[in-house]
Design a protein around this motif. Structure first.
Motif, PDB file in Angstrom:
ATOM      1  N   LYS A  72       1.574   7.091  -6.531  1.00  0.00           N
ATOM      2  CA  LYS A  72       0.500   8.042  -6.844  1.00  0.00           C
ATOM      3  C   LYS A  72       0.893   9.475  -6.518  1.00  0.00           C
ATOM      4  CE  LYS A  72      -4.411   8.849  -5.997  1.00  0.00           C
ATOM      5  NZ  LYS A  72      -5.637   8.340  -5.345  1.00  0.00           N
TER       6      LYS A  72
ATOM      7  N   ASP B 183      -6.327  10.180   0.946  1.00  0.00           N
ATOM      8  CA  ASP B 183      -5.829   8.806   0.763  1.00  0.00           C
ATOM      9  C   ASP B 183      -4.839   8.433   1.859  1.00  0.00           C
ATOM     10  OD1 ASP B 183      -7.348   8.486  -1.519  1.00  0.00           O
ATOM     11  OD2 ASP B 183      -5.711   8.995  -2.884  1.00  0.00           O
TER      12      ASP B 183
ATOM     13  N   ASP C 136      -6.704   8.202   5.265  1.00  0.00           N
ATOM     14  CA  ASP C 136      -7.490   6.968   5.379  1.00  0.00           C
ATOM     15  C   ASP C 136      -6.592   5.754   5.618  1.00  0.00           C
ATOM     16  OD1 ASP C 136      -9.748   8.478   4.991  1.00  0.00           O
ATOM     17  OD2 ASP C 136     -10.076   7.835   2.913  1.00  0.00           O
TER      18      ASP C 136
ATOM     19  N   THR D 283       0.836  -1.204   0.000  1.00  0.00           N
ATOM     20  CA  THR D 283       0.000   0.000   0.000  1.00  0.00           C
ATOM     21  C   THR D 283       0.867   1.249   0.000  1.00  0.00           C
ATOM     22  OG1 THR D 283      -1.668  -1.214   1.241  1.00  0.00           O
ATOM     23  CG2 THR D 283      -1.915   1.177   1.146  1.00  0.00           C
TER      24      THR D 283
ATOM     25  N   LEU E  49       0.767   4.220  -2.808  1.00  0.00           N
ATOM     26  CA  LEU E  49       0.563   5.628  -2.441  1.00  0.00           C
ATOM     27  C   LEU E  49       1.767   6.478  -2.844  1.00  0.00           C
ATOM     28  CD1 LEU E  49      -1.090   5.173   1.064  1.00  0.00           C
ATOM     29  CD2 LEU E  49      -2.184   6.116  -0.988  1.00  0.00           C
TER      30      LEU E  49
END
Length: 201
Positions: free
Chosen positions: A95, A172, A175, A88, A92
């Motif tokens: 991104k 993002d 969260d 993850t 991220l």
């Protein structure tokens, strides 16, 4: 009629070319200046936790072969947590234009197996190796007590970074951090951490 066709073609061509120029500029900006789309707390999270996680996963594998039952249990839980968050974090980081994995990070190596150095991804713009507490000293000699103290400290540091990230303005990242805040707190307690994260320092 031909003038209108030429005008439309020129507008479409200029739009297409300008969009390519902006995409190329963004790619080059990331590649050469390492500009990210995250704030300072989020960047510190990626640098610290991103350096720590792979190291602790490798260290936990070694502890699994030489540690006592308590150390093996702690190592197993730590390895599971960090292994789960790495994919993850990688997504991220991609991104939001954060260089990941962290260039120059320390690699765990026991006394039997010296640490490997990644020379395949050498980069002239790479920063000096990132150091974090007690990295590099672990391969020289192992003790269960030293490992437990070390891992409690590292999880406390990661826990603090998750706490900070859980209030980030980026939805993002916020969260992601909020989804892991409870599990890292449970991990900290499970490996013998005290209620006050800084009490064992």
């Amino acid at each position: 009629m031909k003038l209108n066709t030429l005008f439309v073609a020129a507008v479409l061509a200029s739009t297409t070319l300008s969009s390519c120029v902006f995409d190329t500029a963004a790619e080059r900006q990331l590649k050469y200046t390492h500009t990210t789309l995250v704030d300072g707390d989020a960047y510190a999270f990626f640098r610290q936790v991103g350096t720590m996680a792979p190291y602790e996963v490798d260290y936990a594998k070694h502890v699994g072969t030489v540690g006592n039952a308590q150390a093996k249990d702690a190592a197993s839980k730590v390895s599971k947590f960090f292994s789960e968050i790495l994919p993850t974090m990688d997504s991220l980081a991609t991104k939001y234009h954060v260089d990941f994995p962290i260039l120059g990070q320390e690699v765990y190596g026991s006394a039997d197996a010296p640490a490997a150095v990644d020379t395949a991804h050498a980069d002239s713009t790479a920063a000096a190796p990132v150091a974090h507490a007690a990295v590099g000293a672990h391969g020289a000699g192992y003790s269960d007590e030293a490992y437990l103290h070390h891992i409690q400290h590292q999880v406390a540091v990661a826990k603090e970074h998750f706490r900070r990230l859980s209030t980030n303005t980026n939805k993002d990242l916020r969260d992601f951090a909020q989804s892991k805040t409870e599990s890292i707190a449970e991990l900290f307690t499970a490996i013998g951490g005290k209620a006050d994260a800084h009490a064992h320092h």
